[in-house]
Design a protein around this motif. Structure first.
Motif, PDB file in Angstrom:
ATOM      1  N   GLU A   3       0.838  -1.212   0.000  1.00 42.91           N
ATOM      2  CA  GLU A   3       0.000   0.000   0.000  1.00 42.91           C
ATOM      3  C   GLU A   3       0.865   1.253   0.000  1.00 42.91           C
ATOM      4  O   GLU A   3       0.636   2.188  -0.766  1.00 42.91           O
ATOM      5  N   ARG A   4       1.866   1.257   0.889  1.00 43.04           N
ATOM      6  CA  ARG A   4       2.716   2.444   1.023  1.00 43.04           C
ATOM      7  C   ARG A   4       3.499   2.696  -0.269  1.00 43.04           C
ATOM      8  O   ARG A   4       3.678   3.837  -0.678  1.00 43.04           O
ATOM      9  N   VAL A   5       3.992   1.616  -0.870  1.00 40.15           N
ATOM     10  CA  VAL A   5       4.777   1.793  -2.097  1.00 40.15           C
ATOM     11  C   VAL A   5       3.884   2.296  -3.225  1.00 40.15           C
ATOM     12  O   VAL A   5       4.262   3.198  -3.978  1.00 40.15           O
ATOM     13  N   GLU A   6       2.689   1.717  -3.335  1.00 44.28           N
ATOM     14  CA  GLU A   6       1.772   2.128  -4.402  1.00 44.28           C
ATOM     15  C   GLU A   6       1.421   3.625  -4.273  1.00 44.28           C
ATOM     16  O   GLU A   6       1.234   4.311  -5.265  1.00 44.28           O
ATOM     17  N   ALA A   7       1.338   4.106  -3.012  1.00 48.44           N
ATOM     18  CA  ALA A   7       0.970   5.501  -2.804  1.00 48.44           C
ATOM     19  C   ALA A   7       2.149   6.451  -2.994  1.00 48.44           C
ATOM     20  O   ALA A   7       1.972   7.664  -3.088  1.00 48.44           O
ATOM     21  N   ALA A   8       3.366   5.890  -3.052  1.00 48.14           N
ATOM     22  CA  ALA A   8       4.563   6.737  -3.105  1.00 48.14           C
ATOM     23  C   ALA A   8       4.951   7.078  -4.529  1.00 48.14           C
ATOM     24  O   ALA A   8       4.599   6.371  -5.470  1.00 48.14           O
ATOM     25  N   SER A   9       5.686   8.209  -4.675  1.00 49.39           N
ATOM     26  CA  SER A   9       6.161   8.595  -6.003  1.00 49.39           C
ATOM     27  C   SER A   9       7.518   7.969  -6.298  1.00 49.39           C
ATOM     28  O   SER A   9       7.871   7.749  -7.441  1.00 49.39           O
ATOM     29  N   ALA A  10       8.288   7.674  -5.241  1.00 49.86           N
ATOM     30  CA  ALA A  10       9.617   7.075  -5.419  1.00 49.86           C
ATOM     31  C   ALA A  10      10.073   6.489  -4.095  1.00 49.86           C
ATOM     32  O   ALA A  10       9.517   6.808  -3.046  1.00 49.86           O
ATOM     33  N   ILE A  11      11.082   5.634  -4.175  1.00 48.81           N
ATOM     34  CA  ILE A  11      11.654   5.069  -2.957  1.00 48.81           C
ATOM     35  C   ILE A  11      13.035   5.679  -2.754  1.00 48.81           C
ATOM     36  O   ILE A  11      13.797   5.850  -3.714  1.00 48.81           O
ATOM     37  N   VAL A  12      13.316   6.053  -1.514  1.00 50.07           N
ATOM     38  CA  VAL A  12      14.639   6.560  -1.185  1.00 50.07           C
ATOM     39  C   VAL A  12      15.210   5.665  -0.094  1.00 50.07           C
ATOM     40  O   VAL A  12      14.517   5.356   0.880  1.00 50.07           O
ATOM     41  N   SER A  13      16.443   5.221  -0.292  1.00 50.11           N
ATOM     42  CA  SER A  13      17.033   4.311   0.693  1.00 50.11           C
ATOM     43  C   SER A  13      18.518   4.553   0.788  1.00 50.11           C
ATOM     44  O   SER A  13      19.083   5.351   0.042  1.00 50.11           O
ATOM     45  N   PHE A  14      19.146   3.851   1.704  1.00 48.98           N
ATOM     46  CA  PHE A  14      20.602   3.850   1.764  1.00 48.98           C
ATOM     47  C   PHE A  14      21.022   2.413   1.521  1.00 48.98           C
ATOM     48  O   PHE A  14      20.833   1.551   2.365  1.00 48.98           O
ATOM     49  N   ASN A  15      21.553   2.128   0.343  1.00 50.43           N
ATOM     50  CA  ASN A  15      21.925   0.778  -0.102  1.00 50.43           C
ATOM     51  C   ASN A  15      20.725  -0.138  -0.315  1.00 50.43           C
ATOM     52  O   ASN A  15      20.838  -1.354  -0.227  1.00 50.43           O
ATOM     53  N   GLY A  16      19.568   0.434  -0.602  1.00 49.31           N
ATOM     54  CA  GLY A  16      18.369  -0.394  -0.771  1.00 49.31           C
ATOM     55  C   GLY A  16      18.207  -0.936  -2.173  1.00 49.31           C
ATOM     56  O   GLY A  16      17.470  -1.891  -2.393  1.00 49.31           O
ATOM     57  N   ARG A  17      18.888  -0.309  -3.109  1.00 56.09           N
ATOM     58  CA  ARG A  17      18.720  -0.733  -4.494  1.00 56.09           C
ATOM     59  C   ARG A  17      19.211  -2.141  -4.728  1.00 56.09           C
ATOM     60  O   ARG A  17      18.566  -2.934  -5.409  1.00 56.09           O
TER      61      ARG A  17
END
Lengths: 792, 383
Positions: B131-145
């Motif tokens: 749900e959270r991802v679908e509502a988001a415009s992008a993902i920001v992480s540290f080494n998450g890619r």
């Protein structure tokens, strides 16, 4: 041609201008030579065979037919058509036809057909080595192109670049890989391969015969995991296997895959004529039964072939043997001014690029002769070789024919020669050489239920997918899986959780990647690297077990015909440091073995002896080494070795000679023990040859009744024959079942041997001593005292 | 020997202290995080709010990620992501047991931590994540890619769920490495935050102890260490958001940065084709006390100057850099070319060409030196 028309006469049997060319001329020369001809104990021609064809099956997709026609084919061989029809009927298939009979088309047809019918169809090809998958990838690309299929075929192994991996997973119709990569790189990451597993129709296992013993037992478990993962993604792939001629292809394939596999064994492919020879070197010491060195003889006969311009493959038994023969061969060629560089060695320890280069040069004719261990046995097509020489018995009829099959792969007459060594099994083979042509091939044995192996793979399987409820592991019953999971829970690597629905599940719960801790073969993660101190470069690798005998300190390590001495063995860091030397000897390690019985599974008590089978612990330790002089093979010294012992649990059969019988023989105890060792050696020969078991797969040791041979005197001396694979692959129980026959045949062997007091073919050469009874007489007395009489 | 007895022969466990978990209906996790009922099942979720950092504009995000697809991004809807897992090896058997998310709501940073109650209970967590991802415009992480996101994707497959549709992913590990490479050798979130965000954790759980905390909880039901994992994860998420804010502010030249960071920013500007900005950053970096940084800044500055045609200035920067370089051969070669072809100064060019010998093929070098010597003499005779 590498021979030269000019040059000084250097003691050759023929002058340079009379030098012979070709296989037939060499044969004539050997037959007419009084030092060679009489020793040919077998000289037979295997006739050529006509091809038998079948039309393209009607169900074959037009695209595949187009590709076949583009390759110049207008029909199939009968076995290819048979394999195809079986696969279309939904059966799992194993094809076991001779080398170079077109086995790969047997599995390619069903695979290509499924790809032609379905864009989402996928296939997995397994090869025992990386080199083989690379070769097959190239061939497959051409085939797919000719069929106009856009599925792609990609080799996925440790050398595949990262960006190619992604497209391999998502798009490639065929993935070519090896069991190790499937085990560590694909199955544990199966979620990333979801599309591949969902479309998986066929799993091809090529060179099935290569998966024997531990390696085979591991692969069977990897395939169990594969089936489980495929099922999760919704597919049930069929197995297509190809094997060299072995005694039990159907049983082996069925055990490997857990399916009722259908066998295709009648080859429709044509064969060229093959001249099969067995050479038994003459006896040089009649008392000790010692013959001329088979190593030197093989090198000399091979030199004859190379001088006559015949492309030849020379197979040795061990790495050491290969290097020694290489040296002799090069020396012999240098004498007649042939560039020694036309001869090359090829073995597992060489680094990949060096091996590729040798293969290439052989293909292009720059190299005329390759001296190899069994590395070349595995289907790499090096072009047409006219002759194969086997120095010593390669361990089994199947292995002999695989080696012989390397010659004359296309048409025309080829030459296959085996040179017998003084070893008992070789002499047994030489004595019965005539029956070699009709001898059945050995059986490949695996034990997928070997506990050590099974538990390791259950760990990997739990990592891949949690176990649920009363899930089995393919053909492993649920109850055993549960026991093993209980054991793993105790070890805290899996965790049991009950679902809200009341179902027990077991989840991997450790910070580890279990596949990395499980090596499918001895070669792999725990290899030792060999570093040349003169250049500070890594020159080769060696597996852990061989390291004990080949790389102990002071050992002479041989590589590409050069000698190196091991200066330091860093056992902890898996490094051996060597320096080039030029000694006039090589070294041979001496091993001490002790067997301890851990549990007695079955026992058969005769009035005069006890025979049993069960689990044992075998401890081996390299205690020292002998220095053997080059060319004369004299023993010129000894040295000590301090290395940790190697322990394994395995299965064994044993024969206990009660103390009472020993007393009754009325002979000095050391003599009795010597006779018992001879008797065991004869039993070992019988077990190995008579029951078609590779002699190296069977260890032997004389010990006490419980095997704890403390002190120098052993009461109730016991002869052990054990499976040399940890956990065993079922040899012991088979020998136990055949116990009567083994004992009787041993008696026959001793009765029938023409020697006086022991020779390598029976109990081994005994010490000649007027005071004591000879070894053979005493061994026969033991047999009589045990009540073992002849079959005849 | 039967199967069980054979098992017994294999190595025994090193520690075999019996662990008894009293069976209970409710997960022991509830003591730490009260359960919430969701459509997909019981979910242990905890939210914490803090003032939100000022996040950069979409264009800036595009520059930091060196990816133009971020340009039209709705920055107010990015989702920060950080997971705590049972190991670092990846694969189907590695479990993310705590999924930490953060997003901006009404001027506040909302950290939402989804905690697994046990293996096999992932569905409610994955459903909320989806749900959270679908509502988001992008993902920001540290080494998450390369770590967190592939692992989460695997969990969706393992639970037979469709992973949420892909979102652009800004990995600050790479973005901050580009900016900070001349300042800090290693780019770990903890080192970065203490250096640029002035965040100093006290009593924080070391990342290497995270798997053990989960296994301990599984076997004993103890939640004390998990509480420390929660706060560790909370801080990671806040730092990730703050780091994005800081990177944006540095790029927009709203905060003062060290000369070393300026050099990194200049390089990013150069790659993203912002020549004026690059020149400014490089110029600031030339005041670095670190010789190597100063040299690199002078060389880079010379490069941007030459590109916009300020050739004399470019040559001056490079001349200044020469004594600062341990091996200036490449620089001499660049100077030789600049003097010969652009500034038409054969004399200066020859002086540098001679010193470029180590980096040139012998033939090429000889030809260059000969040509320059000819040109210089030509100039002399023409005078």
């Amino acid at each position: 041609m590498q021979t030269r028309s000019q040059g000084p006469f250097v003691g050759e049997r023929k002058s340079p201008w009379q030098r012979v060319h070709g296989v037939d001329a060499v044969l004539e020369q050997w037959r007419g030579d009084r030092h060679v001809g009489p020793n040919l104990v077998l000289d037979e021609m295997l006739p050529s065979a006509e091809a038998s064809f079948a039309p393209f099956p009607e169900t074959l997709s037009p695209q595949v037919v187009t590709a076949l026609k583009a390759r110049g084919l207008s029909s199939l061989y009968t076995h290819q058509a048979e394999a195809y029809e079986l696969s279309q009927a939904g059966r799992d298939v194993v094809v076991a036809t001779p080398t170079a009979s077109g086995k790969s088309l047997c599995y390619l047809l069903p695979v290509l057909n499924s790809l032609a019918l379905d864009r989402e169809a996928r296939a997995l090809f397994l090869f025992p080595t990386k080199a083989l998958s690379r070769d097959q990838e190239a061939a497959l690309h051409t085939f797919l192109e000719q069929a106009g299929l856009e599925h792609g075929a990609v080799t996925f192994d440790g050398d595949t670049p990262a960006d190619a991996r992604r497209s391999a997973r998502e798009r490639s119709g065929v993935i070519l890989t090896n069991p190790d990569m499937l085990h560590t790189g694909i199955l544990p990451h199966h979620a990333g391969w979801a599309r591949f597993f969902a479309g998986l129709r066929y799993v091809v296992v090529d060179e099935l015969h290569a998966y024997r013993g531990v390696f085979g037992s591991h692969l069977a478990n990897v395939l169990r995991r594969l089936e489980r993962v495929a099922k999760f993604h919704g597919s049930t792939p069929k197995f297509l296997c190809a094997s060299a001629t072995i005694g039990n292809p159907k049983e082996h394939a069925s055990k490997m895959t857990g399916r009722d596999v259908q066998l295709v064994s009648e080859s429709g492919a044509p064969r060229g004529e093959r001249r099969v020879l067995v050479y038994n070197p003459p006896v040089v010491n009649a008392e000790l039964g010692i013959r001329q060195s088979y190593i030197k003889t093989s090198a000399r006969l091979t030199a004859d072939l190379v001088k006559a311009g015949v492309p030849t493959l020379l197979f040795g038994q061990s790495r050491n043997g290969v290097e020694v023969m290489l040296k002799y061969l090069r020396d012999a060629l240098a004498q007649v001014r042939i560039d020694p560089d036309v001869v090359h060695a090829y073995r597992g320890g060489y680094l990949p690029h060096a091996r590729r280069e040798i293969e290439n040069r052989l293909r292009h004719g720059e190299v005329k002769c390759v001296v190899a261990t069994s590395a070349l046995e595995l289907g790499i097509d090096v072009g047409s070789l006219d002759a194969v020489v086997c120095a010593g018995w390669p361990g089994s009829v199947a292995a002999l024919w695989q080696r012989f099959g390397r010659a004359g792969r296309r048409q025309g007459t080829s030459l296959s020669l085996m040179v017998a060594s003084s070893a008992p099994v070789d002499q047994y083979v030489a004595a019965t050489a005539k029956s070699l042509l009709s001898a059945p091939a050995e059986q490949a044995r695996i034990d997928p239920d070997n506990v050590e192996v099974l538990v390791q793979h259950l760990k990997c399987a739990a990592f891949e997918l949690p176990f649920e409820g009363d899930e089995g592991f393919r053909d492993v019953p649920a109850s055993q899986v549960r026991d093993a999971l209980g054991y793993l829970t105790e070890h805290r690597v899996v965790h049991e959780v009950t679902t809200p629905g009341g179902k027990a599940t077991w989840h991997w719960s450790a910070d580890a990647y279990p596949a990395n801790d499980v090596s499918l073969r001895s070669i792999g993660w725990d290899n030792f690297v060999i570093i040349d101190l003169s250049t500070d470069k890594t020159m080769a690798e060696m597996d852990w077990r061989s390291t004990h005998t080949m790389l102990h300190e002071q050992a002479i390590y041989q590589h590409e015909g050069r000698q190196f001495q091991v200066e330091k063995l860093d056992f902890e860091n898996h490094k051996a440091f060597v320096r080039p030397v030029e000694p006039d000897y090589y070294t041979d390690a001496m091993t001490f073995t002790k067997v301890t019985v851990m549990s007695r599974a079955q026992e058969a008590k005769a009035p005069t002896y006890e025979l049993g089978t069960g689990d044992v612990s075998v401890v081996e330790r390299v205690v020292g080494y002998k220095k053997i002089k080059f060319h004369t093979h004299e023993n010129v010294g000894y040295g000590d070795v301090r290395l940790p012992e190697m322990q394994m649990h395995t299965t064994a059969v044993w024969l206990t000679v009660p103390e009472l019988v020993v007393q009754l023989l009325n002979a000095p105890r050391p003599d009795v023990m010597d006779a018992l060792r001879g008797l065991l050696s004869a039993m070992h020969t019988v077990a190995a040859v008579g029951l078609m078991v590779d002699p190296r797969d069977l260890g032997q040791c004389v010990g006490g009744r419980d095997g704890d041979g403390r002190g120098s005197t052993l009461f109730d001396p016991t002869l052990y024959l054990y499976d040399s694979v940890p956990g065993g692959v079922g040899l012991a129980s088979r020998l136990f079942d055949e116990r009567e026959s083994v004992l009787r045949r041993t008696r026959d062997l001793l009765d029938g041997c023409a020697c006086d007091e022991g020779c390598p073919a029976c109990v081994g050469p005994g010490a000649i001593d007027a005071v004591h009874r000879g070894r053979k007489t005493l061994a026969l007395a033991v047999l009589s005292a045990l009540g073992i009489t002849s079959l005849n | 020997m039967d199967f069980k007895a054979k098992l017994g022969l294999l190595a025994r466990p090193a520690v075999s202290a019996p662990v008894v978990v009293a069976p209970r209906r409710e997960s022991p996790l509830s003591a730490l995080i009260p359960p919430t009922m969701t459509a997909a099942g019981v979910l242990h979720v905890v939210q914490s709010r803090s003032p939100a950092p000022v996040l950069p504009h979409a264009a800036t995000v595009g520059v930091l990620g060196l990816d133009e697809s971020f340009s039209g991004l709705d920055v107010s809807r990015v989702l920060f992501l950080d997971t705590e897992t049972t190991g670092l090896s990846g694969g189907a058997g590695t479990l993310p047991f705590l999924v930490g998310l953060a997003f901006v709501d009404a001027g506040e940073l909302v950290v939402e931590q989804l905690h697994l109650s046990g293996p096999g209970a992932e569905r409610p967590v994955l459903a909320r994540l989806s749900e959270r991802v679908e509502a988001a415009s992008a993902i920001v992480s540290f080494n998450g890619r390369s770590f967190d996101w592939p692992l989460l994707r695997t969990r969706f497959v393992m639970n037979r769920l469709t992973p949420p549709s892909p979102r652009p992913h800004l990995d600050l590990l790479h973005a901050s490495r580009r900016v900070l490479r001349h300042w800090q050798r290693e780019t770990r979130l903890s080192t970065v935050e203490s250096a640029v965000l002035d965040v100093h954790r006290v009593g924080d759980l070391d990342g290497s102890q995270v798997p053990a905390a989960w296994f301990d909880f599984l076997r004993t039901g103890r939640v004390a260490t998990l509480a420390r994992v929660l706060s560790h994860n909370l801080q990671d998420l806040r730092s990730t958001a703050a780091l994005l804010g800081w990177l944006g502010a540095s790029w927009s030249e709203q905060v003062a940065v060290t000369s070393e960071v300026s050099l990194g920013l200049g390089e990013v500007a150069e790659r993203a084709h912002f020549p004026h900005k690059a020149e400014r950053f490089f110029e600031r970096a030339t005041s670095s006390a670190v010789v190597d940084v100063q040299a690199r800044a002078l060389i880079a500055l010379g490069r941007t100057l030459r590109r916009r045609g300020a050739l004399d200035q470019a040559a001056a920067m490079w001349e200044r850099a020469v004594p600062l370089c341990e091996d200036a051969s490449t620089l001499h070669l660049a100077l030789a070319r600049l003097y010969e072809h652009r500034l038409r100064d054969a004399h200066a060019a020859e002086r540098h060409a001679v010193l470029a010998k180590p980096v040139e093929a012998p033939m090429v070098h000889a030809r260059r030196v000969a040509r320059l010597s000819r040109k210089r003499q030509l100039v002399l005779t023409m005078r």
